[in-house]
Scaffold this motif. Structure first.
Motif, PDB file in Angstrom:
ATOM      1  N   PRO A 111       0.829  -1.201   0.000  1.00 35.80           N
ATOM      2  CA  PRO A 111       0.000   0.000   0.000  1.00 35.80           C
ATOM      3  C   PRO A 111       0.867   1.254   0.000  1.00 35.80           C
ATOM      4  O   PRO A 111       1.803   1.367   0.797  1.00 35.80           O
ATOM      5  N   SER A 140      -3.821   1.736   0.090  1.00 38.19           N
ATOM      6  CA  SER A 140      -3.646   2.626   1.237  1.00 38.19           C
ATOM      7  C   SER A 140      -4.975   3.254   1.642  1.00 38.19           C
ATOM      8  O   SER A 140      -5.786   3.617   0.788  1.00 38.19           O
ATOM      9  N   THR A 190      -1.564  -0.757   9.890  1.00 37.06           N
ATOM     10  CA  THR A 190      -0.167  -0.291   9.964  1.00 37.06           C
ATOM     11  C   THR A 190       0.109   0.152  11.397  1.00 37.06           C
ATOM     12  O   THR A 190      -0.599   1.000  11.944  1.00 37.06           O
ATOM     13  N   ASP A 336       8.496  -6.627   3.703  1.00 37.27           N
ATOM     14  CA  ASP A 336       8.680  -5.630   2.641  1.00 37.27           C
ATOM     15  C   ASP A 336       9.889  -4.764   2.962  1.00 37.27           C
ATOM     16  O   ASP A 336      10.474  -4.857   4.047  1.00 37.27           O
ATOM     17  N   GLY A 359       7.138  -1.801  -2.635  1.00 36.99           N
ATOM     18  CA  GLY A 359       6.546  -0.466  -2.567  1.00 36.99           C
ATOM     19  C   GLY A 359       6.957   0.441  -3.716  1.00 36.99           C
ATOM     20  O   GLY A 359       6.301   0.502  -4.763  1.00 36.99           O
TER      21      GLY A 359
HETATM   22  C1  LIG Z   1       5.245   7.057  -1.176  1.00 38.28           C
HETATM   23  C2  LIG Z   1       4.918   5.987  -0.192  1.00 38.28           C
HETATM   24  C3  LIG Z   1       3.699   6.002   0.448  1.00 38.28           C
HETATM   25  C4  LIG Z   1       3.397   5.017   1.371  1.00 38.28           C
HETATM   26  N1  LIG Z   1       2.161   5.002   1.935  1.00 38.28           N
HETATM   27  C5  LIG Z   1       1.852   4.043   2.805  1.00 38.28           C
HETATM   28  C6  LIG Z   1       0.559   3.984   3.383  1.00 38.28           C
HETATM   29  O1  LIG Z   1      -0.305   4.771   3.069  1.00 38.28           O
HETATM   30  N2  LIG Z   1       0.331   3.019   4.295  1.00 38.28           N
HETATM   31  C7  LIG Z   1       1.289   2.107   4.662  1.00 38.28           C
HETATM   32  O2  LIG Z   1       1.043   1.246   5.495  1.00 38.28           O
HETATM   33  N3  LIG Z   1       2.504   2.113   4.100  1.00 38.28           N
HETATM   34  C8  LIG Z   1       2.794   3.054   3.185  1.00 38.28           C
HETATM   35  N4  LIG Z   1       4.029   3.048   2.619  1.00 38.28           N
HETATM   36  C9  LIG Z   1       4.998   1.979   2.965  1.00 38.28           C
HETATM   37  C10 LIG Z   1       4.855   0.790   2.011  1.00 38.28           C
HETATM   38  O3  LIG Z   1       3.645   0.109   2.224  1.00 38.28           O
HETATM   39  C11 LIG Z   1       5.977  -0.214   2.211  1.00 38.28           C
HETATM   40  O4  LIG Z   1       6.067  -0.572   3.562  1.00 38.28           O
HETATM   41  C12 LIG Z   1       7.344   0.302   1.754  1.00 38.28           C
HETATM   42  O5  LIG Z   1       7.219   1.145   0.628  1.00 38.28           O
HETATM   43  C13 LIG Z   1       8.256  -0.861   1.410  1.00 38.28           C
HETATM   44  O6  LIG Z   1       9.523  -0.415   1.071  1.00 38.28           O
HETATM   45  P1  LIG Z   1      10.036  -0.252  -0.452  1.00 38.28           P
HETATM   46  O7  LIG Z   1       9.434   1.018  -0.963  1.00 38.28           O
HETATM   47  O8  LIG Z   1      11.509  -0.168  -0.286  1.00 38.28           O
HETATM   48  O9  LIG Z   1       9.576  -1.464  -1.221  1.00 38.28           O
HETATM   49  C14 LIG Z   1       4.340   4.024   1.679  1.00 38.28           C
HETATM   50  C15 LIG Z   1       5.571   4.000   1.015  1.00 38.28           C
HETATM   51  C16 LIG Z   1       5.867   4.967   0.087  1.00 38.28           C
HETATM   52  C17 LIG Z   1       7.191   4.916  -0.606  1.00 38.28           C
END
Ligand SMILES: Cc1cc2nc3c(=O)[nH]c(=O)nc-3n(C[C@H](O)[C@H](O)[C@H](O)COP(=O)(O)O)c2cc1C
Ligand SMILES: CCCCC(=O)C(=O)O
Length: 417
Positions: A111, A140, A190, A336, A359
């Motif tokens: 997400p 998300s 989360t 992740d 992500g």
């Molecule tokens: C721009 C962005 C927005 C994110 N928004 C959320 C979110 O709304 N809720 C959430 O649980 N994690 C959010 N995450 C975290 C991702 O779910 C995930 O844990 C993370 O991106 C994994 O790392 P990676 O980008 O290196 O794959 C977000 C990550 C990014 C980069």
């Protein structure tokens, strides 16, 4: 001989195992390759050129000095694969079951908030790409597309709704009820945002959602007091095109929640969400993994929020083995953070993860070419993962285990696990 990697022929049948059928006469089919973009790191470069500064900074940065962001990626480089040979890898099945669905590969799209910042089609493009490739998507709470529309775009492939449980539970209760109605399989709470991590570029850029976009799941759901307080705090030096309108449910105001605790929160959530599964995302220690099992979580995601919350927290791949050991197969353990190549997925599985989430690479795909770009991202990762299986002498995901890895020590010495 046919080649055991993703082909267009199998993507329209995402629920079938990708066991190299139907056969192709000429081996690897290169016709689908985007020659400008043959890896996730090239995708990242292409994407950066297409995002405005605020979006590129928001997507890419980590909290504070970005140590954990980098550690997540580097942790994968501390492992090497021990390939086995002469094992007949002419038929490879990379599929696994997740949320009751046979996913074409053991990873999903994590997400990530506000995807219309990257491309006008936003979450719909991501959902359609995932549906085409048989890959599960986490949505998300702070999406710029309503959860019902995303559900529809996902077709037969299930989704999970990521939850930020607001301090005012009424919003969350509504959201959970809507997810249930729409047919979501799971909610993923989360748990690593009791307060917001300090992202310097986001602060410096005075991050705001442009006025043509909205946090769609809460678009008409602000309470009166929230509307009032938003109109008093707004109207101050915003750049052109940035919102001053209510409702003001933003990730800054509502995302962090310092009041979550094990007993009451889990009891409430399991009751509200039933019969959807309840997962926890943001676990980094075996102590908390044990508590998650104890309090009835259906699964956990080992995550540090892509290095966006506690900078200095340990890399997720490093946290994984102890958590896998303590959970001892009682519930699934996903991971992740830092996955940038199919072989990273292989390594995480070898260390005991049941499934991975990716992500930023999907966001880069989205910024690069909308749905086509996300599909490219998925195809690269699926193909790399299957190729890694074949080159390692593995034909089914369940065969992947610690025997396939060795660790690079500080001295550069490589040793068996
Ligand atoms: C721009 C962005 C927005 C994110 N928004 C959320 C979110 O709304 N809720 C959430 O649980 N994690 C959010 N995450 C975290 C991702 O779910 C995930 O844990 C993370 O991106 C994994 O790392 P990676 O980008 O290196 O794959 C977000 C990550 C990014 C980069
Ligand atoms: C409370 C944070 C919401 C968005 C998010 O998860 C992120 O930007 O990482």
């Amino acid at each position: 001989m046919t080649y055991p990697f993703a082909t267009d022929a199998n993507i329209d049948h995402p629920t079938l195992p990708l066991n190299m059928s139907p056969p192709k006469s000429s081996g690897i089919d290169l016709s689908d390759d985007d020659l400008d973009c043959l890896s996730i790191s090239e995708l990242e470069k292409r994407a950066l050129g297409r995002m405005d500064k605020q979006t590129g900074d928001y997507y890419n940065e980590g909290a504070d000095s970005g140590v954990t962001l980098l550690d997540n990626i580097m942790a994968y480089q501390m492992y090497r694969i021990r390939p086995r040979i002469m094992r007949d890898v002419s038929s490879i099945d990379s599929s696994v079951v997740v949320f009751g669905h046979r996913s074409s590969a053991p990873f999903g799209i994590a997400p990530a908030a506000m995807q219309k910042l990257a491309h006008p089609d936003g979450e719909l493009a991501t959902a359609r790409a995932c549906a085409r490739r048989g890959i599960v998507m986490g949505l998300s709470s702070f999406s710029t597309t309503a959860l019902e529309d995303v559900r529809q775009a996902s077709g037969r492939v299930p989704n999970a709704l990521q939850l930020y449980l607001f301090e005012d539970r009424s919003h969350s209760r509504d959201l959970i009820a809507r997810a249930k109605m729409a047919g979501y399989k799971a909610v993923i709470l989360t748990v690593d945002t009791p307060v917001l991590g300090r992202r310097r570029l986001e602060i410096r850029n005075q991050f705001r959602l442009p006025s043509h976009l909205e946090i769609a799941n809460f678009a008409s759901h602000a309470t009166e007091s929230e509307v009032e307080s938003s109109s008093t705090e707004e109207g101050n030096n915003l750049p052109d095109g940035y919102a001053t309108r209510a409702p003001q449910i933003t990730f800054h105001t509502h995302g962090p929640n310092p009041t979550l605790e094990w007993k009451e929160t889990m009891k409430w959530l399991k009751h509200e969400a039933s019969p959807m599964q309840v997962w926890l995302k943001g676990i980094l220690t075996p102590e908390d993994a044990s508590l998650a099992v104890e309090h009835g979580a259906d699964g956990i995601i080992v995550s540090n929020h892509g290095g966006r919350q506690l900078d200095g927290a340990l890399a997720t791949l490093d946290a994984l083995p102890d958590i896998v050991a303590v959970v001892d197969r009682r519930i699934p353990v996903h991971v992740d953070g830092g996955i940038r190549h199919g072989s990273d997925i292989f390594k995480a599985l070898a260390l005991g993860a049941d499934f991975c989430w990716v992500g930023r690479p999907a966001l880069w795909g989205l910024a690069y070419k909308g749905q086509v770009g996300v599909e490219l991202c998925l195809r690269l990762l699926i193909d790399e993962f299957r190729r890694c299986m074949g080159l390692s002498g593995v034909t089914e995901v369940k065969q992947i285990g610690p025997d396939y890895l060795c660790k690079v020590g500080r001295s550069g010495f490589v040793s068996r696990l």
